[in-house]
Design an enzyme around this catalytic site. Sequence first.
Site, PDB file in Angstrom:
ATOM      1  CG  ASP A 124      -2.136  -0.809   1.106  1.00 44.93           C
ATOM      2  OD1 ASP A 124      -2.404  -1.271  -0.015  1.00 44.93           O
ATOM      3  OD2 ASP A 124      -2.842  -0.990   2.107  1.00 44.93           O
ATOM      4  CE  LYS A 134      -8.728   0.989  -3.584  1.00 43.35           C
ATOM      5  NZ  LYS A 134      -9.077   1.270  -4.990  1.00 43.35           N
ATOM      6  CG  MET A 164      -9.778   5.827   5.365  1.00 41.64           C
ATOM      7  SD  MET A 164     -10.237   4.381   4.369  1.00 41.64           S
ATOM      8  CE  MET A 164     -11.399   3.547   5.469  1.00 41.64           C
TER       9      MET A 164
END
Length: 260
Positions: free
Chosen positions: A46, A68, A183
């Site tokens: 990641d 991502k 997030m």
Amino acid sequence: MLDLPFDFAPFEAGTVWLAGAGPGDPGLLTLLALHGLRHADHVVCDALVDARILALVRPGAVVETMGKRGGQDSVRQTDITDRLIELARQGSRVLRLKGGDPFVFGRGPEEALALAQAGIKFRIVPGITAGIGGLAYAGIPATSKDTNSAVAFVTGHGADGEVPDEFDWDALARGAPVMVFYMGLKHLDRVAKRLMAAGRRPDEPMAVVCDAATPRQTVLETTLGQVAEAVATAGLKPPALLVLGSVVRLRDRLDWWSPA
């Protein structure tokens, strides 16, 4: 390698390990994740995996970043899973290295299901999720005897990138004295307004932890009613955790870590 009184599971050719790298600090890696780093032929990582962790990859192994990042051009999830399958079928020992824990808001279940459907043998290597380890490095406990007996871990956006509509915000506000949002920075203002509309007090303590457990860690203490304005004024950027609840007040006595 470390001299330990037990043997690790063999990392077999043609298999994939889905491993958590923890929230940042290399010291929070599990021994099994380190074993994977030392034996993998190909590491697919990641964007949030700390460079100091990638430095532990064995010489000769290939490191491929397929991360991502919210709000940025990112590799499609289907491309990532297809790549894992391709590498495994080539006979590589594939380490899929993900920030935090692969099964906590990490898309790990999707990747594991795709591997299972393709007939690829895999192993899950849990990691320390940011909602536990990242908070600890900010001096904020997830639970404390005198403050809360429950905590909710919540995603700040759904698969479509928007604030999840499936939440029962009233029930969440009533039932979770402490909430940790992953997030959540992009939709911070909307999340804060929904929580206040559901009954949480505007003066309730809240903290924003950016780049948790890394040398770049930043912690902002504020209140639910003022958090959106405070984050905008400070210019904070993802990755970030949002923490709501009275545990935030303990930070003035538990702030133990100074980034090197």
